[in-house]
Design a protein around this motif. Sequence first.
Motif, PDB file in Angstrom:
ATOM      1  N   VAL A 256      23.409  56.203  22.889  1.00  0.00           N
ATOM      2  CA  VAL A 256      24.207  56.692  21.764  1.00  0.00           C
ATOM      3  C   VAL A 256      25.367  57.511  22.315  1.00  0.00           C
ATOM      4  CG1 VAL A 256      22.678  58.678  21.444  1.00  0.00           C
ATOM      5  CG2 VAL A 256      24.166  57.976  19.587  1.00  0.00           C
ATOM      6  N   ILE A 257      26.544  57.303  21.715  1.00  0.00           N
ATOM      7  CA  ILE A 257      27.760  57.981  22.156  1.00  0.00           C
ATOM      8  C   ILE A 257      28.491  58.505  20.927  1.00  0.00           C
ATOM      9  CG2 ILE A 257      29.992  57.683  23.303  1.00  0.00           C
ATOM     10  CD1 ILE A 257      28.717  55.294  24.779  1.00  0.00           C
TER      11      ILE A 257
ATOM     12  N   GLY B 110      22.702  70.290  16.349  1.00  0.00           N
ATOM     13  CA  GLY B 110      21.411  69.696  16.031  1.00  0.00           C
ATOM     14  C   GLY B 110      21.350  68.186  16.074  1.00  0.00           C
ATOM     15  N   ILE B 111      22.362  67.510  16.642  1.00  0.00           N
ATOM     16  CA  ILE B 111      22.382  66.047  16.616  1.00  0.00           C
ATOM     17  C   ILE B 111      21.212  65.441  17.388  1.00  0.00           C
ATOM     18  CG2 ILE B 111      23.984  65.783  18.570  1.00  0.00           C
ATOM     19  CD1 ILE B 111      23.835  63.597  15.402  1.00  0.00           C
ATOM     20  N   ILE B 112      20.882  65.974  18.535  1.00  0.00           N
ATOM     21  CA  ILE B 112      19.772  65.428  19.328  1.00  0.00           C
ATOM     22  C   ILE B 112      18.461  65.634  18.574  1.00  0.00           C
ATOM     23  CG2 ILE B 112      18.529  65.561  21.522  1.00  0.00           C
ATOM     24  CD1 ILE B 112      21.372  64.343  21.712  1.00  0.00           C
ATOM     25  N   LYS B 113      18.283  66.814  18.005  1.00  0.00           N
ATOM     26  CA  LYS B 113      17.078  67.099  17.221  1.00  0.00           C
ATOM     27  C   LYS B 113      16.975  66.133  16.038  1.00  0.00           C
ATOM     28  CE  LYS B 113      14.705  70.751  14.697  1.00  0.00           C
ATOM     29  NZ  LYS B 113      14.764  72.129  14.231  1.00  0.00           N
ATOM     30  N   SER B 114      18.088  65.866  15.373  1.00  0.00           N
ATOM     31  CA  SER B 114      18.079  64.947  14.227  1.00  0.00           C
ATOM     32  C   SER B 114      17.705  63.528  14.655  1.00  0.00           C
ATOM     33  CB  SER B 114      19.444  64.935  13.550  1.00  0.00           C
ATOM     34  OG  SER B 114      19.738  66.192  13.014  1.00  0.00           O
TER      35      SER B 114
ATOM     36  N   ASP C 192      33.462  67.684  27.031  1.00  0.00           N
ATOM     37  CA  ASP C 192      34.618  67.897  26.152  1.00  0.00           C
ATOM     38  C   ASP C 192      34.362  67.534  24.691  1.00  0.00           C
ATOM     39  OD1 ASP C 192      36.076  68.816  28.301  1.00  0.00           O
ATOM     40  OD2 ASP C 192      37.043  66.901  28.700  1.00  0.00           O
ATOM     41  N   GLY C 193      33.301  68.052  24.124  1.00  0.00           N
ATOM     42  CA  GLY C 193      33.036  67.839  22.704  1.00  0.00           C
ATOM     43  C   GLY C 193      32.385  66.512  22.359  1.00  0.00           C
ATOM     44  N   HIS C 194      32.052  65.725  23.362  1.00  0.00           N
ATOM     45  CA  HIS C 194      31.370  64.452  23.150  1.00  0.00           C
ATOM     46  C   HIS C 194      30.071  64.450  23.937  1.00  0.00           C
ATOM     47  CE1 HIS C 194      35.326  63.338  21.742  1.00  0.00           C
ATOM     48  NE2 HIS C 194      34.758  62.314  21.137  1.00  0.00           N
ATOM     49  N   PHE C 195      29.182  63.542  23.556  1.00  0.00           N
ATOM     50  CA  PHE C 195      27.945  63.408  24.307  1.00  0.00           C
ATOM     51  C   PHE C 195      27.587  61.938  24.423  1.00  0.00           C
ATOM     52  CE2 PHE C 195      26.136  62.801  20.189  1.00  0.00           C
ATOM     53  CZ  PHE C 195      24.935  62.145  20.367  1.00  0.00           C
ATOM     54  N   SER C 196      26.772  61.675  25.397  1.00  0.00           N
ATOM     55  CA  SER C 196      26.169  60.369  25.573  1.00  0.00           C
ATOM     56  C   SER C 196      24.697  60.631  25.874  1.00  0.00           C
ATOM     57  CB  SER C 196      26.821  59.624  26.748  1.00  0.00           C
ATOM     58  OG  SER C 196      26.170  58.388  26.960  1.00  0.00           O
TER      59      SER C 196
ATOM     60  N   ALA D 246      29.007  58.457  12.574  1.00  0.00           N
ATOM     61  CA  ALA D 246      30.017  58.907  13.534  1.00  0.00           C
ATOM     62  C   ALA D 246      29.638  58.542  14.971  1.00  0.00           C
ATOM     63  CB  ALA D 246      30.220  60.421  13.432  1.00  0.00           C
ATOM     64  N   LEU D 247      28.431  58.011  15.156  1.00  0.00           N
ATOM     65  CA  LEU D 247      27.942  57.683  16.490  1.00  0.00           C
ATOM     66  C   LEU D 247      27.931  56.175  16.700  1.00  0.00           C
ATOM     67  CD1 LEU D 247      24.885  60.115  16.604  1.00  0.00           C
ATOM     68  CD2 LEU D 247      27.237  60.546  17.353  1.00  0.00           C
ATOM     69  N   ARG D 248      28.020  55.776  17.965  1.00  0.00           N
ATOM     70  CA  ARG D 248      27.882  54.362  18.331  1.00  0.00           C
ATOM     71  C   ARG D 248      26.554  54.193  19.053  1.00  0.00           C
ATOM     72  NH1 ARG D 248      32.761  53.405  21.809  1.00  0.00           N
ATOM     73  NH2 ARG D 248      32.745  55.648  21.884  1.00  0.00           N
ATOM     74  N   PHE D 249      25.811  53.172  18.659  1.00  0.00           N
ATOM     75  CA  PHE D 249      24.499  52.897  19.232  1.00  0.00           C
ATOM     76  C   PHE D 249      24.508  51.563  19.955  1.00  0.00           C
ATOM     77  CE2 PHE D 249      23.636  55.875  15.869  1.00  0.00           C
ATOM     78  CZ  PHE D 249      22.646  56.690  16.393  1.00  0.00           C
TER      79      PHE D 249
END
Length: 167
Positions: A9-10, A16-20, A41-45, A70-73
Amino acid sequence: MKKLFITTVIGPISPGIIKSLAEVTRSFAGEWLTSKVIKVDGHFSAMMKVAIAPEAEAELKAKFESEFTALRFFFDDVVTAAETVSTALHLTLDCGDRAGLTRDIVDVLSNLDLVIEHMEFNRVHVSTIGQTVFSSTLNLAIPEGISTESVVELLEGVSEDARVSIL
């Protein structure tokens, strides 16, 4: 028997996104067997190895995509690697930065057929010496028949000032 798959996921970081994501997985009686998260820089993978009942897999994937727009899977089946004898090697490589350095390091590792378990590169400008310093941390699986010394020697050959330290 549970089905295993990899979810990548990117997207932008939100509180709380990971928790969700984990809660949605648990709501389908799934679990993350392993996970890795990188923030820049404000994004995660994130990559998660998910175990779930086969009949719930498609529904979980659909829920991820519909609830987190808002995420790409990306989803992939787990590929089991053939059992080979290998030695773990954890090392750092430090030197002055130059164009093509990362490519040269990856070429050395690829040509030896090493398994790269973790690879992190950082570049930092050091004003007191007036140059950018390159530093990397590598965790490798070295196949039988390849010596640690030869890996270190080849990596030190990527730059005149390269220093490799085994951790």
